[in-house]
Design a protein around this motif. Structure first.
Motif, PDB file in Angstrom:
ATOM      1  N   ARG A  11       0.866  -1.175   0.000  1.00 42.66           N
ATOM      2  CA  ARG A  11       0.000   0.000   0.000  1.00 42.66           C
ATOM      3  C   ARG A  11       0.906   1.229   0.000  1.00 42.66           C
ATOM      4  O   ARG A  11       1.952   1.254   0.650  1.00 42.66           O
ATOM      5  CB  ARG A  11      -0.892   0.015   1.243  1.00 42.66           C
ATOM      6  N   LEU A  31      -5.754   0.881  -0.704  1.00 44.11           N
ATOM      7  CA  LEU A  31      -6.935   0.254  -0.123  1.00 44.11           C
ATOM      8  C   LEU A  31      -8.137   0.703  -0.939  1.00 44.11           C
ATOM      9  O   LEU A  31      -8.127   1.821  -1.432  1.00 44.11           O
ATOM     10  CB  LEU A  31      -7.146   0.713   1.324  1.00 44.11           C
ATOM     11  N   PRO A  32      -9.119  -0.070  -1.145  1.00 41.26           N
ATOM     12  CA  PRO A  32      -9.293  -1.429  -0.648  1.00 41.26           C
ATOM     13  C   PRO A  32      -8.691  -2.495  -1.568  1.00 41.26           C
ATOM     14  O   PRO A  32      -8.670  -3.662  -1.209  1.00 41.26           O
ATOM     15  CB  PRO A  32     -10.808  -1.579  -0.565  1.00 41.26           C
ATOM     16  N   GLY A  73      -6.132  -5.236  -0.245  1.00 42.29           N
ATOM     17  CA  GLY A  73      -6.747  -6.302   0.549  1.00 42.29           C
ATOM     18  C   GLY A  73      -7.502  -7.298  -0.308  1.00 42.29           C
ATOM     19  O   GLY A  73      -7.419  -8.510  -0.096  1.00 42.29           O
ATOM     20  N   LEU A  94      -6.547  -5.756   6.240  1.00 39.51           N
ATOM     21  CA  LEU A  94      -6.305  -4.315   6.216  1.00 39.51           C
ATOM     22  C   LEU A  94      -4.806  -4.088   6.136  1.00 39.51           C
ATOM     23  O   LEU A  94      -4.032  -4.809   6.765  1.00 39.51           O
ATOM     24  CB  LEU A  94      -6.860  -3.651   7.468  1.00 39.51           C
TER      25      LEU A  94
END
Length: 154
Positions: A7, A108-109, A112, A126
Motif C-alpha cells: 500500500r 486500499l481497498p 486487501g 487491512l
C-alpha cells in the motif's frame, strides 16, 4: 514465485482530487524503511506495477533506490483504489505463472482484495500505509506468508 503487494505511503489530504494527493514526509520515510527491510529478502525483482495516482508513483520513486532494479516497471490504471480485483489478480497470476517476481504498489481497498483473490480462503486484510504483504504463489495458488507494516518492523 513471490508476489509483493504494497500500500502506498501516508498521503496528505490537501489536493484538488484524490488522484493528486502527495505523500507526506512520514509517508516517504515509512515507505523507505519498509523497502530497506524488504530488500535483503529479495533475490530479484522482475516487475513493478504501480498505480498512476500521485501517492503510489511517489511511493515507488521513494523505494526504487532501495530495491533490486526490476526488469519492467509499469504504471497501470487498473490498480487504483477501486480497480477490479478479479482482473488484476488474473493478470498477476499470469505473470507469476511465467516465473516473474512482482511488486504491486496500490491502494486500499484493492490491496486487501488482491490478497483475498490470490490466497483462497483468506479474508481481505487491512494494510497500514506503507504496509507490505508477501504471497508465495505456486501451482496456481497463493499462500499469504506475511503482512507487515512500518509499526511492526521498527
Amino acid at each position: 514465485m513471490k508476489i509483493y503487494i504494497m500500500r502506498h505511503g501516508q498521503a496528505g489530504m490537501n489536493a484538488k482530487s484524490d488522484e493528486q494527493r502527495p505523500l507526506t514526509e512520514q509517508g516517504i520515510h515509512e515507505s523507505v524503511m519498509m523497502a530497506r527491510w524488504l530488500a535483503p529478502q529479495l533475490e530479484t525483482l522482475d516487475r513493478v506495477i504501480h498505480s498512476p495516482y500521485l501517492r503510489a508513483r511517489q511511493t515507488w520513486q521513494a523505494i526504487c533506490k532501495e530495491l533490486p532494479v526490476p526488469t519492467h516497471v509499469e504504471e497501470s490504471p487498473e490498480i487504483t483504489p477501486y480497480g477490479d480485483p478479479d482482473s488484476v489478480a488474473a493478470y498477476l497470476e499470469a505473470l507469476a505463472s511465467q516465473g516473474e517476481s512482482l511488486l504491486v504498489v496500490s491502494h486500499l481497498p484493492l490491496v486487501g482484495y488482491l490478497v483475498h483473490q490470490l490466497c483462497p480462503g483468506h479474508d481481505a486484510p487491512l494494510f497500514a500505509t506503507s504496509g507490505l504483504a508477501c504471497i508465495d504463489y505456486q501451482d496456481g495458488k497463493g499462500q499469504l506468508s506475511w503482512l507487515e507494516g512500518p509499526h511492526t518492523i521498527r
